[in-house]
Design a protein around this motif. Structure first.
Motif, PDB file in Angstrom:
ATOM      1  N   UNK A   1       0.234  14.628   3.719  1.00  0.00           N
ATOM      2  CA  UNK A   1       0.253  13.328   3.040  1.00  0.00           C
ATOM      3  C   UNK A   1       0.571  12.165   3.965  1.00  0.00           C
ATOM      4  N   UNK A   2       1.384  12.404   5.013  1.00  0.00           N
ATOM      5  CA  UNK A   2       1.726  11.317   5.942  1.00  0.00           C
ATOM      6  C   UNK A   2       0.480  10.852   6.682  1.00  0.00           C
ATOM      7  N   UNK A   3      -0.406  11.770   7.047  1.00  0.00           N
ATOM      8  CA  UNK A   3      -1.646  11.385   7.726  1.00  0.00           C
ATOM      9  C   UNK A   3      -2.478  10.464   6.843  1.00  0.00           C
TER      10      UNK A   3
ATOM     11  N   UNK B   1      -5.206  13.914  -1.329  1.00  0.00           N
ATOM     12  CA  UNK B   1      -4.952  12.476  -1.320  1.00  0.00           C
ATOM     13  C   UNK B   1      -5.400  11.849  -0.001  1.00  0.00           C
ATOM     14  N   UNK B   2      -5.231  12.572   1.095  1.00  0.00           N
ATOM     15  CA  UNK B   2      -5.709  12.079   2.387  1.00  0.00           C
ATOM     16  C   UNK B   2      -7.229  11.952   2.386  1.00  0.00           C
ATOM     17  N   UNK B   3      -7.911  12.947   1.818  1.00  0.00           N
ATOM     18  CA  UNK B   3      -9.372  12.869   1.699  1.00  0.00           C
ATOM     19  C   UNK B   3      -9.781  11.685   0.836  1.00  0.00           C
TER      20      UNK B   3
ATOM     21  N   UNK C   1       2.125  21.232  -2.896  1.00  0.00           N
ATOM     22  CA  UNK C   1       2.233  19.854  -2.406  1.00  0.00           C
ATOM     23  C   UNK C   1       1.399  19.628  -1.151  1.00  0.00           C
ATOM     24  N   UNK C   2       1.278  20.666  -0.333  1.00  0.00           N
ATOM     25  CA  UNK C   2       0.441  20.567   0.857  1.00  0.00           C
ATOM     26  C   UNK C   2      -0.994  20.200   0.488  1.00  0.00           C
TER      27      UNK C   2
ATOM     28  N   UNK D   1       0.830  -1.210   0.000  1.00  0.00           N
ATOM     29  CA  UNK D   1       0.000   0.000   0.000  1.00  0.00           C
ATOM     30  C   UNK D   1       0.863   1.258   0.000  1.00  0.00           C
ATOM     31  N   UNK D   2       2.022   1.174   0.639  1.00  0.00           N
ATOM     32  CA  UNK D   2       2.920   2.327   0.644  1.00  0.00           C
ATOM     33  C   UNK D   2       3.337   2.696  -0.774  1.00  0.00           C
ATOM     34  N   UNK D   3       3.694   1.690  -1.572  1.00  0.00           N
ATOM     35  CA  UNK D   3       4.113   1.946  -2.955  1.00  0.00           C
ATOM     36  C   UNK D   3       2.976   2.583  -3.754  1.00  0.00           C
ATOM     37  N   UNK D   4       1.762   2.066  -3.570  1.00  0.00           N
ATOM     38  CA  UNK D   4       0.609   2.609  -4.297  1.00  0.00           C
ATOM     39  C   UNK D   4       0.350   4.058  -3.892  1.00  0.00           C
ATOM     40  N   UNK D   5       0.397   4.324  -2.603  1.00  0.00           N
ATOM     41  CA  UNK D   5       0.110   5.673  -2.109  1.00  0.00           C
ATOM     42  C   UNK D   5       1.182   6.662  -2.579  1.00  0.00           C
ATOM     43  N   UNK D   6       2.438   6.285  -2.431  1.00  0.00           N
ATOM     44  CA  UNK D   6       3.528   7.187  -2.827  1.00  0.00           C
ATOM     45  C   UNK D   6       3.496   7.436  -4.331  1.00  0.00           C
ATOM     46  N   UNK D   7       3.223   6.391  -5.118  1.00  0.00           N
ATOM     47  CA  UNK D   7       3.124   6.569  -6.562  1.00  0.00           C
ATOM     48  C   UNK D   7       2.024   7.545  -6.940  1.00  0.00           C
TER      49      UNK D   7
END
Length: 325
Positions: free
Chosen positions: A312-314, A207-209, A200-201, A146-152
């Motif tokens: 994005x970390x959240x 992306x968090x939403x 970016x913020x 999931x990390x790879x998908x999210x970061x991509x």
């Protein structure tokens, strides 16, 4: 699926739709076209009327158009008509070159409002759209990270905004350096440098939403709520807290601590680094008697960077643990 695979797949999808082109178009209107019009205009109030009417018309047209060629045509048409209208209202014999501070205030103010909107629009559907179409199973295919998908996804949606932002502000810098009094290409480069984390913020917030929401409608509601809180709710809170204060002017120090924790205010404060701006129409100017860390540039930079990292970390933390299937 690695983050590079997700990045390429998502970027292709964004530009096959009208989203990527629309984002570029709106950023171009707020930067290159805006600065060009200010360079031509001798009457700022008349320019505001012309620019406002054409901006509303062009944005409404973008909502109803469906392909990149049509969107590009609207932008070119808007730019041409706005230039013609501005020249018609200008005095060619005035010989007055606008100061660079006008360009910084105009472009910075425009980006402070529209850049969050285009970033949120460009990112809110990144993850929830995969769930609604059922392609989330493919997105999380082997290796199942999931990390790879999210970061991509984050890198893809960030590039959709950051690349045209840098290109448009570079062109704006050329216009400002060539046509504005005290124009500085280096100053506009500085404006670009603080605008990137600001963009970016809001990509991170979108992306968090998208990671949180179950449907696109809910994701839209979340990003609208976030923007409304930051743009209107935060100043309203300051106003409420000021009720009952015997001497509201000059504003007390705590007022600026509350206000400058808002990333929008932090960004606007940082834009004033690159021109001699005594008064800014968007943020409150402190009195000479007010001396606090909150009104300084280092504090504004720290606030903006903290928001840019946390947003994005959240979403990533939430995305790791939620049920997606």
């Amino acid at each position: 699926m690695s983050r590079a695979d997700v990045f390429r797949r998502d970027l292709t999808s964004v530009y096959r739709s009208r989203t990527g082109t629309a984002v570029t178009a709106i950023i171009a209107l707020v930067t290159v076209v805006a600065a060009g019009l200010f360079a031509l205009a001798s009457d700022v109030s008349a320019l505001a009327g012309v620019g406002g009417l054409f901006a509303v018309a062009s944005i409404l047209a973008l909502v109803f158009l469906g392909n990149p060629k049509q969107i590009a045509g609207v932008v070119v048409g808007f730019a041409g008509l706005a230039v013609v209208g501005t020249l018609a209202l200008s005095d060619p014999h005035a010989g007055v070159r606008p100061d660079m501070s006008l360009a910084v205030v105009a472009v910075g103010s425009g980006l402070s409002v529209l850049l969050p909107l285009v970033c949120l629009v460009g990112s809110y559907a990144a993850l929830v759209g995969e769930r609604e179409t059922g392609s989330v199973r493919f997105l999380l295919g082997l290796p199942n990270s999931r990390d790879e998908a999210y970061v991509g996804k984050y890198l893809s949606r960030s590039s959709v905004v950051a690349v045209p932002l840098v290109a448009c502000l570079a062109l704006t810098g050329v216009i400002v350096a060539a046509t504005f009094k005290n124009g500085s290409l280096l100053g506009m480069a500085g404006l670009t440098l603080v605008s990137i984390p600001y963009a970016l913020l809001f990509v991170g917030i979108g992306l968090t939403a998208s990671a949180y929401a179950d449907t696109s409608n809910r994701a839209v509601a979340v990003v609208i709520a976030v923007f409304t809180v930051l743009r209107a709710g935060w100043p309203a809170l300051q106003f409420v807290l000021m009720q009952g204060v015997e001497n509201p002017y000059p504003r007390p120090e705590w007022y600026f601590w509350v206000g400058r924790l808002n990333p929008i205010n932090a960004y606007v404060k940082l834009t004033t680094l690159f021109a001699d701006v005594e008064y800014h129409p968007i943020i409150t100017t402190p009195a000479d008697t007010v001396s606090t860390v909150a009104i300084g540039y280092p504090f504004a930079a720290a606030v903006l960077l903290c928001w840019t990292v946390v947003a994005p970390v959240a979403g990533l933390v939430y995305f790791r643990n939620r049920d997606l299937l």
